[in-house]
Design an enzyme around this catalytic site. Structure first.
Site, mmCIF file in Angstrom:
data_model
loop_
_atom_site.group_PDB
_atom_site.id
_atom_site.type_symbol
_atom_site.label_atom_id
_atom_site.label_comp_id
_atom_site.label_asym_id
_atom_site.label_seq_id
_atom_site.Cartn_x
_atom_site.Cartn_y
_atom_site.Cartn_z
ATOM 1 N N GLY A 158 -4.439 -2.378 6.555
ATOM 2 C CA GLY A 158 -3.110 -2.967 6.786
ATOM 3 C C GLY A 158 -2.831 -4.103 5.827
ATOM 4 O O GLY A 158 -2.327 -5.154 6.239
ATOM 5 N N ALA A 159 -3.117 -3.878 4.531
ATOM 6 C CA ALA A 159 -3.012 -4.976 3.552
ATOM 7 C C ALA A 159 -1.638 -5.081 2.910
ATOM 8 O O ALA A 159 -1.437 -5.914 2.037
ATOM 9 C CB ALA A 159 -4.085 -4.798 2.474
ATOM 10 N N ASN A 160 -0.700 -4.243 3.342
ATOM 11 C CA ASN A 160 0.622 -4.283 2.692
ATOM 12 C C ASN A 160 1.564 -5.279 3.356
ATOM 13 O O ASN A 160 2.675 -5.479 2.879
ATOM 14 C CB ASN A 160 1.257 -2.885 2.713
ATOM 15 C CG ASN A 160 1.488 -2.379 4.115
ATOM 16 O OD1 ASN A 160 0.541 -2.155 4.854
ATOM 17 N ND2 ASN A 160 2.739 -2.223 4.490
ATOM 18 N N SER A 161 1.147 -5.890 4.457
ATOM 19 C CA SER A 161 2.075 -6.734 5.209
ATOM 20 C C SER A 161 1.330 -7.894 5.875
ATOM 21 O O SER A 161 0.119 -7.807 6.116
ATOM 22 C CB SER A 161 2.744 -5.838 6.268
ATOM 23 O OG SER A 161 3.411 -6.606 7.227
ATOM 24 N N GLY A 162 2.070 -8.952 6.149
ATOM 25 C CA GLY A 162 1.575 -10.069 6.978
ATOM 26 C C GLY A 162 0.227 -10.640 6.572
ATOM 27 O O GLY A 162 -0.009 -11.003 5.405
ATOM 28 N N GLY A 164 -2.732 -9.248 6.372
ATOM 29 C CA GLY A 164 -3.520 -8.424 5.462
ATOM 30 C C GLY A 164 -3.107 -8.675 4.023
ATOM 31 O O GLY A 164 -3.956 -8.812 3.126
ATOM 32 N N SER A 303 -7.360 -11.250 18.679
ATOM 33 C CA SER A 303 -6.284 -12.165 19.076
ATOM 34 C C SER A 303 -6.717 -12.917 20.333
ATOM 35 O O SER A 303 -7.496 -12.388 21.136
ATOM 36 C CB SER A 303 -5.019 -11.361 19.372
ATOM 37 O OG SER A 303 -4.101 -12.137 20.088
ATOM 38 N N TYR A 328 -2.176 -4.079 24.626
ATOM 39 C CA TYR A 328 -2.483 -4.820 23.397
ATOM 40 C C TYR A 328 -3.695 -5.731 23.656
ATOM 41 O O TYR A 328 -4.655 -5.749 22.876
ATOM 42 C CB TYR A 328 -1.280 -5.651 22.948
ATOM 43 C CG TYR A 328 -1.568 -6.472 21.709
ATOM 44 C CD1 TYR A 328 -1.642 -5.880 20.449
ATOM 45 C CD2 TYR A 328 -1.777 -7.858 21.790
ATOM 46 C CE1 TYR A 328 -1.923 -6.630 19.309
ATOM 47 C CE2 TYR A 328 -2.063 -8.604 20.658
ATOM 48 C CZ TYR A 328 -2.132 -7.989 19.416
ATOM 49 O OH TYR A 328 -2.414 -8.736 18.294
HETATM 50 N N1 LIG Z 1 0.879 -12.229 13.782
HETATM 51 C C1 LIG Z 1 0.249 -12.797 14.753
HETATM 52 O O1 LIG Z 1 0.736 -13.773 15.335
HETATM 53 C C2 LIG Z 1 -1.077 -12.285 15.185
HETATM 54 C C3 LIG Z 1 -1.730 -12.968 16.225
HETATM 55 C C4 LIG Z 1 -2.951 -12.508 16.644
HETATM 56 C C5 LIG Z 1 -3.523 -11.409 16.037
HETATM 57 N N2 LIG Z 1 -2.858 -10.753 15.053
HETATM 58 C C6 LIG Z 1 -3.508 -9.559 14.454
HETATM 59 O O2 LIG Z 1 -3.456 -9.662 13.068
HETATM 60 C C7 LIG Z 1 -3.505 -8.351 12.510
HETATM 61 C C8 LIG Z 1 -2.480 -8.234 11.388
HETATM 62 O O3 LIG Z 1 -1.188 -8.293 11.965
HETATM 63 P P1 LIG Z 1 0.056 -8.955 11.224
HETATM 64 O O4 LIG Z 1 0.468 -10.089 12.051
HETATM 65 O O5 LIG Z 1 -0.229 -9.170 9.811
HETATM 66 O O6 LIG Z 1 1.146 -7.817 11.444
HETATM 67 P P2 LIG Z 1 1.910 -6.888 10.419
HETATM 68 O O7 LIG Z 1 2.609 -7.694 9.401
HETATM 69 O O8 LIG Z 1 2.705 -5.952 11.228
HETATM 70 O O9 LIG Z 1 0.735 -6.087 9.728
HETATM 71 C C9 LIG Z 1 0.090 -5.039 10.388
HETATM 72 C C10 LIG Z 1 -0.461 -4.086 9.372
HETATM 73 O O10 LIG Z 1 -1.122 -3.045 10.066
HETATM 74 C C11 LIG Z 1 -0.685 -1.813 9.512
HETATM 75 N N3 LIG Z 1 -0.782 -0.691 10.433
HETATM 76 C C12 LIG Z 1 -0.154 -0.516 11.601
HETATM 77 N N4 LIG Z 1 -0.462 0.679 12.111
HETATM 78 C C13 LIG Z 1 -1.315 1.262 11.227
HETATM 79 C C14 LIG Z 1 -1.968 2.507 11.189
HETATM 80 N N5 LIG Z 1 -1.812 3.427 12.128
HETATM 81 N N6 LIG Z 1 -2.772 2.766 10.153
HETATM 82 C C15 LIG Z 1 -2.943 1.888 9.163
HETATM 83 N N7 LIG Z 1 -2.333 0.700 9.125
HETATM 84 C C16 LIG Z 1 -1.525 0.405 10.165
HETATM 85 C C17 LIG Z 1 0.764 -2.069 9.140
HETATM 86 O O11 LIG Z 1 1.229 -1.077 8.251
HETATM 87 P P3 LIG Z 1 2.802 -0.783 8.116
HETATM 88 O O12 LIG Z 1 3.384 -1.940 7.372
HETATM 89 O O13 LIG Z 1 2.842 0.486 7.341
HETATM 90 O O14 LIG Z 1 3.325 -0.640 9.481
HETATM 91 C C18 LIG Z 1 0.645 -3.444 8.530
HETATM 92 O O15 LIG Z 1 0.214 -3.335 7.216
HETATM 93 C C19 LIG Z 1 -3.318 -7.391 13.661
HETATM 94 O O16 LIG Z 1 -4.545 -6.830 14.015
HETATM 95 C C20 LIG Z 1 -2.821 -8.256 14.778
HETATM 96 O O17 LIG Z 1 -3.201 -7.757 16.024
HETATM 97 C C21 LIG Z 1 -1.655 -11.179 14.601
#
Ligand SMILES: NC(=O)c1ccc[n+]([C@@H]2O[C@H](COP(=O)([O-])OP(=O)(O)OC[C@H]3O[C@@H](n4cnc5c(N)ncnc54)[C@H](OP(=O)(O)O)[C@@H]3O)[C@@H](O)[C@H]2O)c1
EC number: 1.1.1.300
Length: 447
Positions: A158-162, A164, A303, A328
């Site tokens: 998931g390195a294309n967003s957020g 990652g 999380s 979740y």
């Molecule tokens: N943001 C927060 O506040 C927060 C807090 C606690 C924990 N986290 C954890 O941090 C991690 C990263 O999340 P983020 O906040 O950076 O969210 P994000 O921007 O939505 O990034 C999530 C990434 O996961 C990818 N993904 C989703 N479903 C997938 C699949 N089936 N196969 C491969 N890749 C997939 C997404 O790809 P697409 O772009 O193609 O959908 C995206 O690249 C997650 O595990 C999340 O639970 C985040």
């Protein structure tokens, strides 16, 4: 009138009353209880009026006033109903004159204090925000050394967003060869192109291309990986084993958050399937490569919301009931239990595994959450002010992937680059073992 008697005050008709009113009713005392009002009992209590005599002719007796008379308070002299003095000498509203004699009234003083406090809070908030936004995020992983990860290969899901994407950018800057495992190649290529441009603009030497062209700041490689498909995970791992001679760091970062009820290609509930099972299979299939590249590291992004989850072995697919928040949290609890069990299994291999929570970060994670249109600006403002930026949120991932400080540390839970305590349910070894065994069967490692 009889309704008044519903007060149900009963006293004996002629006993227990003040002697003055003992003749309130001219009728001879009767045995039994009768309602009688407006008299003083021998105990001194005054009962409500009017007196009600059971015989009608006595009802209007002098001892029995017909109706209580409510007297109005006399209006103050020289004042009208509107509260304005009619006197030529006091032509001000009375309310004001009452308040104004000895300085501001209590409500006015309180309003003043509240206004000053609100102004101070707004000023403090603005200064804090300015410091946060314009002084820049605090980089705590201590990674000033641009060559720290030189020669190391890092896989980030998931390195294309957020988070990652931010983790990839930082590790790239530290010199790593970064493999972006993403489900959508087009989105991943776009993100990779942006990362390269950003690095060049920042004055870096510029990373290599997808084709593997070497660059001093590291190298970016895009590979397709859909964690919602076991077939895709297997194909990805096969490609990795064929093409990559080593893997120094695996970062299980991809995640999906509170989606409506959906199933993966293999029929698993989506959040449990992607966040836990997909990564479970991925890690197991890459363990050989990680062991042969030791010392190597596995970093798992969980999380704090794990606290609200439970591993309900009877319904891991949420077929009996589905609650998106619970599911979740359960998947994030599974991440922690998986990490601890894997750390136990990896003892003595020089492969470490740690888990982290990044904090609340402004990313695309909430894409399945509906925020009403009118509330959106407020939400954006609050998230801008109080959530971490992706760069800030990625600090613990980068720290665990690269810092010499955590060399040899395994099975621990981190937040803000520091070890943190876990709830007992996340340290339950028997649950962790059972979850491991069931996960092996679910993903087809064990038949
Ligand atoms: N943001 C927060 O506040 C927060 C807090 C606690 C924990 N986290 C954890 O941090 C991690 C990263 O999340 P983020 O906040 O950076 O969210 P994000 O921007 O939505 O990034 C999530 C990434 O996961 C990818 N993904 C989703 N479903 C997938 C699949 N089936 N196969 C491969 N890749 C997939 C997404 O790809 P697409 O772009 O193609 O959908 C995206 O690249 C997650 O595990 C999340 O639970 C985040």
């Amino acid at each position: 009138m009889y309704g008044i008697c519903k007060l149900k005050i009963f006293i004996r008709h002629s006993h227990g009353v003040d002697p003055r009113y003992s003749g309130a009713c001219a009728h001879p005392p009767r045995s039994g209880w009768r309602p009688l009002h407006g008299v003083t009992t021998t105990q001194g209590a005054v009962l409500p009026q009017p007196i009600r005599c059971p015989r009608k002719e006595n009802y209007k007796s002098q001892y029995a006033p017909r109706r209580p008379v409510r007297r109005r308070k006399a209006a103050p002299q020289n004042s009208s109903r509107a509260g304005v003095s009619l006197s030529p000498w006091r032509a001000r509203p009375l309310r004001k004159s009452r308040a104004g004699a000895g300085g501001p009234s209590a409500p006015a003083a309180m309003a003043l204090v509240a206004t000053v406090a609100a102004l101070l809070a707004a000023l403090g908030g603005a200064l804090w925000l300015a410091a946060r936004r314009f002084v820049g995020p605090s980089v705590r992983h201590g990674g000033g050394d641009s060559g720290l990860m030189h020669g190391k290969t890092v896989l980030i899901t998931g390195a294309n967003s957020g988070l990652g994407r931010a983790t990839a950018a930082e590790l790239l800057r530290l010199g790593a060869r970064v493999i972006m495992g993403c489900r959508d190649r087009a989105r991943a290529e776009e993100a990779a192109g942006q990362l390269r441009r950003e690095l060049r603009q920042a004055g870096g030497p510029g990373p290599g291309s997808d084709a593997g062209e070497a660059g001093e700041a590291g190298e970016l490689v895009v590979k397709e990986l859909d964690l919602a498909s076991l077939r895709s995970v297997r194909a990805f791992c096969q490609e990795m084993l064929q093409e990559e001679p080593r893997l120094d760091v695996l970062i299980n970062n991809a995640g999906i958050f509170q989606c409506p009820y959906m199933k993966t290609e293999d029929g698993f509930e989506m959040q449990f399937g992607v966040n836990h099972l997909g990564h479970f299979l991925l890690t197991n299939l890459l363990l050989g490569l990680l062991k042969s590249s030791a010392p190597s590291r596995i970093v798992v992004v969980s999380s704090k919301l794990y606290k609200y989850g439970d591993i309900n072995f009877e319904d891991l697919n949420s077929e009996q009931s589905y609650n998106k928040s619970f599911c979740y949290s359960r998947s994030k609890l599974a991440n922690i239990l998986f990490t601890r069990e894997l750390a136990r299994r990896l003892e003595g291999t020089n492969v470490t595994v740690n888990v982290l929570h990044p904090g609340i970060v402004r990313t695309n994670l909430g894409r399945h959450i509906h925020i009403p249109l009118l509330v959106k600006p407020l939400f954006n403002l609050v998230s801008w002010a109080f959530f971490k930026t992706p760069v800030e949120g990625a600090q613990t991932s980068v720290y665990l992937a690269s810092s010499p400080e955590v060399e040899g540390v395994s099975g621990k839970y981190f937040g803000d680059c520091k070890e943190e305590a876990l709830l007992p349910k996340a340290m339950d070894e028997s649950v962790a073992r059972k979850l491991w065994d069931i996960s092996e069967v679910m993903v087809g490692i064990l038949k």
